[in-house]
Design a protein around this motif. Structure first.
Motif, PDB file in Angstrom:
ATOM      1  N   ASN A   1     -50.161   0.139  22.038  1.00  0.00           N
ATOM      2  CA  ASN A   1     -50.648  -0.839  22.999  1.00  0.00           C
ATOM      3  C   ASN A   1     -50.172  -2.255  22.677  1.00  0.00           C
ATOM      4  O   ASN A   1     -50.002  -3.074  23.568  1.00  0.00           O
ATOM      5  CB  ASN A   1     -52.173  -0.814  23.064  1.00  0.00           C
ATOM      6  CG  ASN A   1     -52.687   0.483  23.672  1.00  0.00           C
ATOM      7  OD1 ASN A   1     -51.985   1.118  24.439  1.00  0.00           O
ATOM      8  ND2 ASN A   1     -53.894   0.876  23.295  1.00  0.00           N
ATOM      9  N   THR A   2     -49.996  -2.587  21.403  1.00  0.00           N
ATOM     10  CA  THR A   2     -49.585  -3.940  21.020  1.00  0.00           C
ATOM     11  C   THR A   2     -48.069  -4.121  21.014  1.00  0.00           C
ATOM     12  O   THR A   2     -47.590  -5.243  20.897  1.00  0.00           O
ATOM     13  CB  THR A   2     -50.129  -4.288  19.624  1.00  0.00           C
ATOM     14  OG1 THR A   2     -49.640  -3.321  18.671  1.00  0.00           O
ATOM     15  CG2 THR A   2     -51.655  -4.283  19.634  1.00  0.00           C
ATOM     16  N   LEU A   3     -47.323  -3.035  21.137  1.00  0.00           N
ATOM     17  CA  LEU A   3     -45.863  -3.150  21.085  1.00  0.00           C
ATOM     18  C   LEU A   3     -45.296  -4.050  22.173  1.00  0.00           C
ATOM     19  O   LEU A   3     -44.426  -4.890  21.891  1.00  0.00           O
ATOM     20  CB  LEU A   3     -45.241  -1.752  21.161  1.00  0.00           C
ATOM     21  CG  LEU A   3     -43.709  -1.704  21.099  1.00  0.00           C
ATOM     22  CD1 LEU A   3     -43.204  -2.311  19.795  1.00  0.00           C
ATOM     23  CD2 LEU A   3     -43.215  -0.266  21.255  1.00  0.00           C
ATOM     24  N   PRO A   4     -45.750  -3.938  23.439  1.00  0.00           N
ATOM     25  CA  PRO A   4     -45.196  -4.849  24.463  1.00  0.00           C
ATOM     26  C   PRO A   4     -45.432  -6.318  24.146  1.00  0.00           C
ATOM     27  O   PRO A   4     -44.592  -7.164  24.447  1.00  0.00           O
ATOM     28  CB  PRO A   4     -45.934  -4.426  25.743  1.00  0.00           C
ATOM     29  CG  PRO A   4     -46.338  -3.014  25.496  1.00  0.00           C
ATOM     30  CD  PRO A   4     -46.647  -2.939  24.036  1.00  0.00           C
ATOM     31  N   TYR A   5     -46.569  -6.622  23.526  1.00  0.00           N
ATOM     32  CA  TYR A   5     -46.854  -8.016  23.175  1.00  0.00           C
ATOM     33  C   TYR A   5     -45.907  -8.516  22.092  1.00  0.00           C
ATOM     34  O   TYR A   5     -45.448  -9.663  22.132  1.00  0.00           O
ATOM     35  CB  TYR A   5     -48.306  -8.148  22.715  1.00  0.00           C
ATOM     36  CG  TYR A   5     -49.315  -7.785  23.776  1.00  0.00           C
ATOM     37  CD1 TYR A   5     -49.660  -8.686  24.778  1.00  0.00           C
ATOM     38  CD2 TYR A   5     -49.905  -6.527  23.788  1.00  0.00           C
ATOM     39  CE1 TYR A   5     -50.574  -8.349  25.765  1.00  0.00           C
ATOM     40  CE2 TYR A   5     -50.823  -6.180  24.770  1.00  0.00           C
ATOM     41  CZ  TYR A   5     -51.151  -7.087  25.746  1.00  0.00           C
ATOM     42  OH  TYR A   5     -52.053  -6.761  26.722  1.00  0.00           O
ATOM     43  N   TRP A   6     -45.623  -7.660  21.098  1.00  0.00           N
ATOM     44  CA  TRP A   6     -44.687  -8.062  20.052  1.00  0.00           C
ATOM     45  C   TRP A   6     -43.277  -8.234  20.615  1.00  0.00           C
ATOM     46  O   TRP A   6     -42.535  -9.123  20.195  1.00  0.00           O
ATOM     47  CB  TRP A   6     -44.678  -7.023  18.929  1.00  0.00           C
ATOM     48  CG  TRP A   6     -45.895  -7.073  18.060  1.00  0.00           C
ATOM     49  CD1 TRP A   6     -46.916  -6.176  18.021  1.00  0.00           C
ATOM     50  CD2 TRP A   6     -46.216  -8.082  17.107  1.00  0.00           C
ATOM     51  NE1 TRP A   6     -47.864  -6.558  17.125  1.00  0.00           N
ATOM     52  CE2 TRP A   6     -47.461  -7.739  16.531  1.00  0.00           C
ATOM     53  CE3 TRP A   6     -45.593  -9.260  16.686  1.00  0.00           C
ATOM     54  CZ2 TRP A   6     -48.086  -8.510  15.560  1.00  0.00           C
ATOM     55  CZ3 TRP A   6     -46.211 -10.038  15.714  1.00  0.00           C
ATOM     56  CH2 TRP A   6     -47.435  -9.665  15.158  1.00  0.00           C
ATOM     57  N   LEU A   7     -42.904  -7.385  21.561  1.00  0.00           N
ATOM     58  CA  LEU A   7     -41.568  -7.496  22.146  1.00  0.00           C
ATOM     59  C   LEU A   7     -41.418  -8.750  22.999  1.00  0.00           C
ATOM     60  O   LEU A   7     -40.343  -9.348  23.064  1.00  0.00           O
ATOM     61  CB  LEU A   7     -41.275  -6.253  22.995  1.00  0.00           C
ATOM     62  CG  LEU A   7     -41.117  -4.930  22.232  1.00  0.00           C
ATOM     63  CD1 LEU A   7     -40.942  -3.776  23.201  1.00  0.00           C
ATOM     64  CD2 LEU A   7     -39.944  -5.000  21.257  1.00  0.00           C
ATOM     65  N   SER A   8     -42.495  -9.146  23.675  1.00  0.00           N
ATOM     66  CA  SER A   8     -42.437 -10.335  24.528  1.00  0.00           C
ATOM     67  C   SER A   8     -42.718 -11.625  23.774  1.00  0.00           C
ATOM     68  O   SER A   8     -42.510 -12.713  24.315  1.00  0.00           O
ATOM     69  CB  SER A   8     -43.431 -10.203  25.682  1.00  0.00           C
ATOM     70  OG  SER A   8     -44.758 -10.080  25.179  1.00  0.00           O
ATOM     71  N   ALA A   9     -43.169 -11.523  22.520  1.00  0.00           N
ATOM     72  CA  ALA A   9     -43.531 -12.721  21.752  1.00  0.00           C
ATOM     73  C   ALA A   9     -42.367 -13.702  21.581  1.00  0.00           C
ATOM     74  O   ALA A   9     -42.547 -14.911  21.749  1.00  0.00           O
ATOM     75  CB  ALA A   9     -44.105 -12.320  20.398  1.00  0.00           C
ATOM     76  N   PRO A  10     -41.145 -13.250  21.254  1.00  0.00           N
ATOM     77  CA  PRO A  10     -40.048 -14.233  21.102  1.00  0.00           C
ATOM     78  C   PRO A  10     -39.774 -15.038  22.365  1.00  0.00           C
ATOM     79  O   PRO A  10     -39.603 -16.258  22.300  1.00  0.00           O
ATOM     80  CB  PRO A  10     -38.851 -13.351  20.718  1.00  0.00           C
ATOM     81  CG  PRO A  10     -39.448 -12.138  20.109  1.00  0.00           C
ATOM     82  CD  PRO A  10     -40.717 -11.895  20.857  1.00  0.00           C
TER      83      PRO A  10
END
Length: 286
Positions: free
Chosen positions: A6-15
Protein backbone atom coordinates in the motif's frame (compact mmCIF):
# COMPACT_ATOMS: atom_id res chain seq x y z
CA UNK A 1 3.08 -7.44 3.01
CA UNK A 2 -0.13 -5.51 2.54
CA UNK A 3 1.28 -2.48 4.31
CA UNK A 4 4.38 -2.47 2.13
CA UNK A 5 2.28 -2.87 -0.99
CA UNK A 6 0.00 0.00 0.00
CA UNK A 7 2.87 2.43 0.70
CA UNK A 8 4.80 1.64 -2.49
CA UNK A 9 2.93 4.18 -4.68
CA UNK A 10 3.70 6.90 -2.14
CA UNK A 11 7.41 6.07 -2.15
CA UNK A 12 7.45 6.05 -5.95
CA UNK A 13 5.74 9.44 -6.16
CA UNK A 14 7.82 11.00 -3.36
CA UNK A 15 10.69 12.23 -5.61
CA UNK A 16 8.36 14.05 -8.01
CA UNK A 17 6.41 15.52 -5.08
CA UNK A 18 9.62 16.80 -3.48
CA UNK A 19 10.76 18.34 -6.78
CA UNK A 20 7.40 20.05 -7.23
CA UNK A 21 7.49 21.40 -3.69
CA UNK A 22 11.05 22.66 -4.09
CA UNK A 23 10.71 24.26 -7.53
CA UNK A 24 7.00 25.20 -7.71
CA UNK A 25 5.33 25.42 -4.32
CA UNK A 26 8.21 27.00 -2.39
CA UNK A 27 8.83 29.86 -4.89
CA UNK A 28 5.10 30.59 -4.90
CA UNK A 29 5.01 30.74 -1.10
CA UNK A 30 8.05 33.04 -1.06
CA UNK A 31 6.47 35.29 -3.69
CA UNK A 32 3.22 35.47 -1.71
CA UNK A 33 5.04 36.28 1.52
CA UNK A 34 7.14 38.94 -0.20
CA UNK A 35 4.03 40.66 -1.53
CA UNK A 36 2.73 41.47 1.97
CA UNK A 37 5.82 43.42 3.04
CA UNK A 38 6.28 47.13 2.33
CA UNK A 39 8.80 48.67 -0.04
CA UNK A 40 11.42 50.88 1.58
CA UNK A 41 13.38 53.63 -0.22
CA UNK A 42 16.63 52.40 -1.69
CA UNK A 43 15.27 49.03 -2.73
CA UNK A 44 14.89 47.56 0.75
CA UNK A 45 12.00 45.45 2.03
CA UNK A 46 10.26 46.44 5.26
CA UNK A 47 9.77 44.23 8.29
CA UNK A 48 6.06 44.65 9.02
CA UNK A 49 3.09 43.13 7.21
CA UNK A 50 0.95 45.31 4.98
CA UNK A 51 -1.55 45.22 2.13
CA UNK A 52 -0.26 48.49 0.69
CA UNK A 53 1.01 46.77 -2.48
CA UNK A 54 -2.42 45.38 -3.30
CA UNK A 55 -4.08 48.67 -2.35
CA UNK A 56 -1.76 50.49 -4.76
CA UNK A 57 -2.81 48.20 -7.60
CA UNK A 58 -6.48 48.94 -6.90
CA UNK A 59 -6.14 52.69 -6.37
CA UNK A 60 -3.85 53.41 -9.31
CA UNK A 61 -5.64 53.33 -12.69
CA UNK A 62 -2.42 52.25 -14.39
CA UNK A 63 -2.46 48.67 -13.07
CA UNK A 64 -6.11 47.81 -13.93
CA UNK A 65 -5.37 49.02 -17.47
CA UNK A 66 -2.34 46.72 -17.64
CA UNK A 67 -4.38 43.74 -16.45
CA UNK A 68 -7.22 44.56 -18.85
CA UNK A 69 -4.78 44.76 -21.78
CA UNK A 70 -3.08 41.51 -20.75
CA UNK A 71 -6.22 39.42 -20.43
CA UNK A 72 -7.84 41.01 -23.46
CA UNK A 73 -4.77 40.06 -25.47
CA UNK A 74 -4.81 36.53 -24.02
CA UNK A 75 -8.50 36.14 -24.89
CA UNK A 76 -7.98 37.26 -28.50
CA UNK A 77 -4.97 34.95 -28.88
CA UNK A 78 -7.02 32.04 -27.52
CA UNK A 79 -9.93 32.69 -29.90
CA UNK A 80 -7.62 32.97 -32.92
CA UNK A 81 -5.81 29.76 -31.90
CA UNK A 82 -9.19 27.99 -31.68
CA UNK A 83 -10.18 29.24 -35.14
CA UNK A 84 -6.88 28.04 -36.60
CA UNK A 85 -6.19 24.98 -34.45
CA UNK A 86 -9.55 23.15 -34.64
CA UNK A 87 -9.72 22.98 -38.49
CA UNK A 88 -6.01 22.18 -38.65
CA UNK A 89 -6.39 19.31 -36.19
CA UNK A 90 -9.43 18.06 -38.10
CA UNK A 91 -7.45 18.03 -41.36
CA UNK A 92 -4.61 16.18 -39.60
CA UNK A 93 -7.03 13.49 -38.44
CA UNK A 94 -8.14 12.93 -42.05
CA UNK A 95 -4.67 12.54 -43.54
CA UNK A 96 -3.00 9.23 -44.23
CA UNK A 97 -0.46 8.01 -41.68
CA UNK A 98 2.49 9.08 -43.83
CA UNK A 99 1.30 12.63 -44.46
CA UNK A 100 -0.02 12.93 -40.91
CA UNK A 101 3.45 12.24 -39.52
CA UNK A 102 4.97 14.85 -41.83
CA UNK A 103 2.27 17.39 -40.93
CA UNK A 104 2.70 16.83 -37.18
CA UNK A 105 6.43 17.49 -37.54
CA UNK A 106 5.61 20.74 -39.36
CA UNK A 107 3.14 21.73 -36.63
CA UNK A 108 5.60 20.93 -33.86
CA UNK A 109 8.53 22.49 -35.69
CA UNK A 110 8.13 25.96 -34.17
CA UNK A 111 8.10 24.43 -30.66
CA UNK A 112 11.59 23.03 -31.26
CA UNK A 113 12.98 26.56 -31.65
CA UNK A 114 13.53 28.95 -28.77
CA UNK A 115 10.66 31.38 -28.24
CA UNK A 116 13.18 34.24 -28.30
CA UNK A 117 14.50 33.15 -31.71
CA UNK A 118 10.96 32.86 -33.10
CA UNK A 119 10.02 36.26 -31.72
CA UNK A 120 13.12 37.87 -33.21
CA UNK A 121 12.14 36.32 -36.52
CA UNK A 122 8.74 37.98 -36.27
CA UNK A 123 10.45 41.26 -35.41
CA UNK A 124 12.32 41.02 -38.71
CA UNK A 125 9.09 40.26 -40.58
CA UNK A 126 6.96 42.95 -38.93
CA UNK A 127 9.42 45.86 -38.95
CA UNK A 128 8.99 48.92 -41.14
CA UNK A 129 11.84 47.59 -43.29
CA UNK A 130 10.72 44.00 -42.82
CA UNK A 131 9.71 41.41 -45.38
CA UNK A 132 5.96 41.97 -45.00
CA UNK A 133 6.14 45.72 -45.48
CA UNK A 134 8.48 45.35 -48.44
CA UNK A 135 6.02 42.96 -50.09
CA UNK A 136 3.09 45.30 -49.42
CA UNK A 137 5.00 48.28 -50.84
CA UNK A 138 6.16 46.33 -53.87
CA UNK A 139 2.61 45.16 -54.62
CA UNK A 140 1.27 48.71 -54.41
CA UNK A 141 -1.29 47.84 -51.71
CA UNK A 142 0.14 50.51 -49.41
CA UNK A 143 2.05 53.72 -50.07
CA UNK A 144 3.96 53.72 -46.78
CA UNK A 145 5.05 51.04 -44.30
CA UNK A 146 2.32 49.67 -42.04
CA UNK A 147 3.24 49.95 -38.37
CA UNK A 148 3.16 46.42 -36.92
CA UNK A 149 6.07 46.47 -34.50
CA UNK A 150 5.38 47.85 -31.02
CA UNK A 151 1.65 47.32 -31.48
CA UNK A 152 -0.81 44.98 -29.79
CA UNK A 153 -1.67 43.46 -33.16
CA UNK A 154 1.94 42.47 -33.74
CA UNK A 155 2.14 40.88 -30.29
CA UNK A 156 -1.04 38.90 -30.95
CA UNK A 157 0.24 37.64 -34.32
CA UNK A 158 3.54 36.49 -32.81
CA UNK A 159 1.83 34.82 -29.81
CA UNK A 160 -0.59 32.96 -32.07
CA UNK A 161 2.35 31.54 -34.02
CA UNK A 162 4.00 30.49 -30.76
CA UNK A 163 0.92 28.97 -29.09
CA UNK A 164 -1.25 27.49 -31.87
CA UNK A 165 0.62 24.11 -31.75
CA UNK A 166 -0.70 23.59 -28.20
CA UNK A 167 -4.26 23.98 -29.47
CA UNK A 168 -3.67 21.66 -32.43
CA UNK A 169 -2.22 18.92 -30.23
CA UNK A 170 -5.02 19.17 -27.66
CA UNK A 171 -7.79 18.99 -30.28
CA UNK A 172 -6.03 16.30 -32.30
CA UNK A 173 -5.73 14.11 -29.18
CA UNK A 174 -9.50 14.44 -28.66
CA UNK A 175 -10.19 13.58 -32.30
CA UNK A 176 -8.46 10.23 -31.79
CA UNK A 177 -11.60 9.20 -29.86
CA UNK A 178 -13.94 10.68 -32.47
CA UNK A 179 -16.57 8.27 -33.81
CA UNK A 180 -16.30 8.54 -37.59
CA UNK A 181 -19.59 6.65 -38.00
CA UNK A 182 -21.57 9.68 -36.85
CA UNK A 183 -19.93 11.85 -39.50
CA UNK A 184 -20.62 9.26 -42.20
CA UNK A 185 -24.24 8.99 -41.08
CA UNK A 186 -24.66 12.76 -41.32
CA UNK A 187 -23.17 12.75 -44.83
CA UNK A 188 -25.55 9.98 -45.91
CA UNK A 189 -28.46 12.11 -44.68
CA UNK A 190 -27.33 15.04 -46.82
CA UNK A 191 -25.63 17.23 -44.22
CA UNK A 192 -23.04 19.66 -45.55
CA UNK A 193 -19.50 20.16 -44.27
CA UNK A 194 -20.39 23.21 -42.18
CA UNK A 195 -23.36 21.41 -40.57
CA UNK A 196 -21.20 18.37 -39.78
CA UNK A 197 -18.51 20.54 -38.24
CA UNK A 198 -20.99 22.56 -36.18
CA UNK A 199 -23.41 19.84 -35.07
CA UNK A 200 -21.21 16.73 -34.85
CA UNK A 201 -17.47 17.39 -34.86
CA UNK A 202 -17.21 20.48 -32.68
CA UNK A 203 -19.41 19.20 -29.79
CA UNK A 204 -17.25 16.08 -29.58
CA UNK A 205 -13.97 18.02 -29.53
CA UNK A 206 -15.08 20.45 -26.82
CA UNK A 207 -12.80 18.77 -24.21
CA UNK A 208 -9.79 19.30 -26.48
CA UNK A 209 -10.79 22.88 -27.22
CA UNK A 210 -11.22 23.47 -23.49
CA UNK A 211 -7.86 22.01 -22.48
CA UNK A 212 -6.04 23.68 -25.37
CA UNK A 213 -7.78 27.00 -24.72
CA UNK A 214 -6.83 26.95 -21.06
CA UNK A 215 -3.20 26.21 -21.92
CA UNK A 216 -3.07 28.92 -24.58
CA UNK A 217 -4.83 31.48 -22.35
CA UNK A 218 -2.50 30.85 -19.41
CA UNK A 219 0.64 30.97 -21.56
CA UNK A 220 -0.50 34.09 -23.41
CA UNK A 221 -1.42 35.94 -20.20
CA UNK A 222 1.97 35.16 -18.64
CA UNK A 223 4.11 35.50 -21.79
CA UNK A 224 7.14 37.74 -21.40
CA UNK A 225 9.61 37.39 -24.28
CA UNK A 226 7.13 38.05 -27.10
CA UNK A 227 5.44 41.14 -25.56
CA UNK A 228 8.83 42.50 -24.50
CA UNK A 229 10.39 42.19 -27.97
CA UNK A 230 7.41 42.85 -30.25
CA UNK A 231 5.55 45.23 -27.92
CA UNK A 232 8.60 47.16 -26.79
CA UNK A 233 8.90 49.32 -23.69
CA UNK A 234 5.70 51.31 -24.18
CA UNK A 235 3.21 48.49 -24.71
CA UNK A 236 3.12 47.12 -21.18
CA UNK A 237 1.55 43.85 -20.05
CA UNK A 238 1.61 42.32 -16.58
CA UNK A 239 4.69 40.17 -17.16
CA UNK A 240 6.82 43.06 -18.43
CA UNK A 241 5.52 45.28 -15.62
CA UNK A 242 6.60 42.66 -13.08
CA UNK A 243 10.03 42.58 -14.70
CA UNK A 244 10.32 46.36 -14.48
CA UNK A 245 9.27 46.40 -10.83
CA UNK A 246 11.75 43.71 -9.87
CA UNK A 247 14.81 44.78 -11.87
CA UNK A 248 14.06 48.37 -12.88
CA UNK A 249 12.49 49.96 -9.81
CA UNK A 250 13.79 47.31 -7.37
CA UNK A 251 10.30 47.25 -5.87
CA UNK A 252 10.22 43.53 -5.17
CA UNK A 253 7.08 43.58 -2.97
CA UNK A 254 4.98 45.29 -5.65
CA UNK A 255 6.36 42.99 -8.34
CA UNK A 256 5.52 39.99 -6.16
CA UNK A 257 1.99 41.33 -5.59
CA UNK A 258 1.49 41.72 -9.35
CA UNK A 259 2.68 38.14 -9.87
CA UNK A 260 0.31 36.82 -7.20
CA UNK A 261 -2.69 38.64 -8.68
CA UNK A 262 -1.80 37.39 -12.17
CA UNK A 263 -1.58 33.81 -10.91
CA UNK A 264 -4.86 34.04 -8.99
CA UNK A 265 -6.77 35.49 -11.96
CA UNK A 266 -5.40 32.88 -14.38
CA UNK A 267 -6.31 30.07 -11.98
CA UNK A 268 -9.78 31.51 -11.36
CA UNK A 269 -10.50 31.89 -15.07
CA UNK A 270 -9.19 28.39 -15.82
CA UNK A 271 -11.21 26.71 -13.08
CA UNK A 272 -14.36 28.70 -13.87
CA UNK A 273 -14.22 27.99 -17.61
CA UNK A 274 -13.45 24.35 -16.93
CA UNK A 275 -16.57 23.89 -14.81
CA UNK A 276 -18.79 25.94 -17.14
CA UNK A 277 -17.86 24.10 -20.33
CA UNK A 278 -17.88 20.68 -18.66
CA UNK A 279 -21.43 21.37 -17.46
CA UNK A 280 -22.59 22.33 -20.95
CA UNK A 281 -20.72 19.40 -22.43
CA UNK A 282 -22.62 16.99 -20.17
CA UNK A 283 -25.92 18.62 -21.12
CA UNK A 284 -25.21 18.10 -24.84
CA UNK A 285 -24.59 14.39 -24.51
CA UNK A 286 -27.13 13.49 -21.82
Amino acid sequence: MNARRNTLPYWLSAPSVLVMLAFVALPLVITLSLSIFPFEPGGAVGNHLTVANYAEMVSDDYYPLIFLRTFGMALVVTLVCILIGVPEAYVLSKLSERWRAVSIVIVLGPMLISVVVRTLGWAILLGNEGVINKMLLASGLVSQPVKMMFTLTGVIVALVHVLVPFMVLAVWATLQKFDAATEQAAQSLGAGLWTIMRRIVFPQVIPGVLSGGLIVFALAASAFATPAIIGGRRLKVVSTTIYDEFLGNLNWPLGAALAVVLLVIVLAVSIGMNRLIERRYRQVFQ
